[in-house]
Design an enzyme around this catalytic site. Structure first.
Site, mmCIF file in Angstrom:
data_model
loop_
_atom_site.group_PDB
_atom_site.id
_atom_site.type_symbol
_atom_site.label_atom_id
_atom_site.label_comp_id
_atom_site.label_asym_id
_atom_site.label_seq_id
_atom_site.Cartn_x
_atom_site.Cartn_y
_atom_site.Cartn_z
ATOM 1 N N SER A 226 -9.845 -0.297 7.815
ATOM 2 C CA SER A 226 -8.592 0.007 6.386
ATOM 3 C C SER A 226 -8.137 -1.345 5.940
ATOM 4 O O SER A 226 -8.028 -1.940 4.754
ATOM 5 C CB SER A 226 -8.260 1.074 5.973
ATOM 6 N N SER B 100 -9.472 2.147 3.489
ATOM 7 C CA SER B 100 -8.428 2.490 2.380
ATOM 8 C C SER B 100 -7.791 1.786 1.699
ATOM 9 O O SER B 100 -6.909 2.258 0.359
ATOM 10 C CB SER B 100 -7.860 3.632 3.140
ATOM 11 N N LYS C 249 0.566 -1.174 -0.336
ATOM 12 C CA LYS C 249 -0.054 0.137 -0.411
ATOM 13 C C LYS C 249 0.954 1.606 -0.278
ATOM 14 O O LYS C 249 2.060 1.503 0.848
ATOM 15 C CB LYS C 249 -0.350 0.004 1.322
#
Lengths: 471, 66
Positions: free
Chosen positions: A181, A157, A82
């Site tokens: 997330s 997210s 990420k």
């Protein structure tokens, strides 16, 4: 082996072949890069693809393994990261315009541990800007889309990591989880994700969202693959002041212990309340499967659970706004509107609001600790709904009533975040539209092993995790 | 401001001034509408946590087990 077969391998399967030199890490990495080229124009799961670097690392891995040096099960395995997690020499944008040109000179601890294990970092994945949101509708790097239906969102997210894993463009990915997330995109993308106990995995050199709730952890198609990644990244880090000293257990050794006698708790008026009918039905079916594997299910009351949304919004507003104070005054127009709004609102709470929310966490945690005297884990859906259309800001859960997306999405995931508990999301089925449903399993502090054991046994008894989106 | 007063654009003006936060005027009405709901919920939680039975509860700063 065809490219289709290669991209459908799990980490465990690929690792076994790589270790005996039956599969080349170069071939595997190339298959992933070709898959990215084929599907990512649609999905937008990646911000940066590390093509040449990945091939170099894969070639080095191949040579090392042929020479008899096999570092770990992740040696030669393509993993995505990420883009709020530092990668040395590779831009780390946090999904933002503000950090668009930021190239860290150091790895995050989790990145360094993956590299030392021989993993091939294939790319940096898209995320909701600064991880402050649950849709991965990113105004700077494009809307990320769900591989099961690209008109639907991948949640967030860590939406890019979730979509990247589900779309078979990497064998595993790292995400971050503050209020859900990792778990939210794991659920809507039909994969496995674990939120660890606070402090179990280092946050060093990860762009923060909310310091008292941030965690880093793996996302993969199977529980076993998550364990293979988790064992590499977990453990004390002297560079992270909040890193736990608790020893890391043998997670793989615990996996096959079975579930007989394991006590599963459902929280009264909460665990199966206020969910879309398909989600409720799917979770109930999953609970029946768990009962057939020997678990005992019990209802537990928790009177304090109803205050959790406000506490989460307060803490998750105030802490990011503190981190972003300077940028919010000097570069406000460089934020997307939704994140800018949340950051502005975060500056308006009173100190007493924030501290009362932090005191609420103590009350909630104590209720869970008391509950763990009666049960070993708690179960809820991960989300009360399946993937919504991209761009939606409202969602209908029941009674045709529209609700705000941000508070609805954290209905179940906020609770373990507030209480500092580990929580696993595992795929447990699909709705009538073919959209995945995830089940959340919440455990005692530092008892990720029981979560993994339950998820692994469930996946042995079902095949949801073996289905692939038809991209 | 008191908990019984509605959150208005003027409330946002005062908060922005106190925080030295330069929010453009056109954004303040929207913030007022959103903050009204958020602060009502936060005040309700604060009221519950201020109860005498919770007097001994300390905020989570760092979790005890490490």
């Amino acid at each position: 082996m065809t490219d289709t077969n290669l991209v459908n391998l799990t980490i465990r399967e690929a690792a076994a072949q790589i270790e005996r030199s039956a599969l080349s890490p170069v071939e595997l990495t190339d298959a992933m890069l070709q898959r990215i080229a084929h599907v990512d124009k649609t999905l937008n799961a990646y911000i940066t693809v590390c093509g040449e670097q990945a091939r170099e690392v894969a070639l080095a891995a191949e040579k090392m393994i042929r020479a008899g040096y096999h570092l770990s099960p992740l040696h030669g395995i393509p993993i995505a990261i990420k883009d709020n997690i530092y990668t040395r020499g590779v831009r780390t944008t946090a999904g933002s315009k503000i950090l668009a040109d930021f190239v860290p000179q150091e790895d995050a601890t989790v990145t360094a541990r993956l590299k030392r294990a021989g993993a091939v970092i294939i790319g940096k994945t898209n995320l909701h800007e600064f991880a402050w949101g649950g849709t991965t509708d990113n105004p700077h790097y494009g809307t990320c889309r769900n591989p099961w239906n690209p008109e639907r969102f991948p949640a967030g997210s860590s939406g890019g990591s979730g979509a990247a894993v589900a779309a078979r463009t990497c064998l595993g990915a790292l995400g971050t989880d503050t209020g859900g997330s990792i778990r939210l995109p794991s659920s809507v993308n039909g994969i496995v994700g674990i939120r660890p106990t606070i402090g179990r995995v280092s946050n060093h050199n990860v762009v923060p969202l909310a310091w008292t709730m941030d965690t880093v952890s793996p996302m993969a198609r199977t529980v076993e693959d998550c364990v293979l990644m988790f064992e590499i990244i977990a453990g004390h880090d002297p560079l992270d002041d909040h890193s736990a000293l608790a020893p890391v257990p043998d997670y793989r050794g615990e996996l096959g212990r079975g579930l007989r006698g394991l006590r599963v708790g459902l929280i009264r008026d909460y665990s199966l309340s206020h969910v879309q009918p398909a989600v409720g039905d799917t979770i109930r079916a999953a609970l029946k499967t768990l009962e057939s594997l020997g678990v005992e299910i019990e209802e537990v009351a928790m009177s304090s659970i109803q205050g959790n949304i406000s506490a989460q919004l307060t803490i998750e507003s105030c802490e990011p706004s503190t981190y972003h104070q300077e940028w919010l005054r000097t570069r406000a127009t460089d934020y997307g509107d939704d994140v800018r709004t949340l950051l502005e609102l975060g500056e308006m709470y009173l100190a007493t609001h924030y501290l009362q929310a932090q005191r609420y966490r103590s009350v909630l945690r104590k209720e869970f600790v008391d509950g763990f005297k009666r049960v070993d884990v708690f179960v809820t859906p991960t989300l009360p709904f399946t993937a919504t259309p991209c761009g939606a800001t409202k969602v209908v859960i029941e009674n045709n009533r529209e609700e705000d997306m941000l508070s609805a999405i954290m209905q179940f995931t906020g609770v373990p975040s507030l209480a500092g508990l580990p929580a696993l999301s595992v795929p447990v089925g699909f709705d009538a539209a073919g959209l995945p449903v995830g089940m959340q399993v919440i455990g005692r502090p530092f008892d990720e092993a029981t979560l993994f054991r339950l998820g692994h046994a469930y996946q042995h008894a079902t095949d949801w995790h073996m289905r692939a989106p038809s991209l | 401001m008191t908990p019984s007063e509605p959150v208005t654009t003027e409330s946002i003006d005062r908060l922005c001034a106190l925080a030295a936060l330069p929010v453009p005027a056109e954004r303040r009405r929207g913030l007022a509408l959103m903050f009204a709901d958020l602060v009502a919920a936060a005040n309700e939680l604060s009221r519950k946590m201020a109860d005498a039975r919770h007097r001994a509860i300390v905020p989570i700063v760092r979790f005890p087990e490490r």
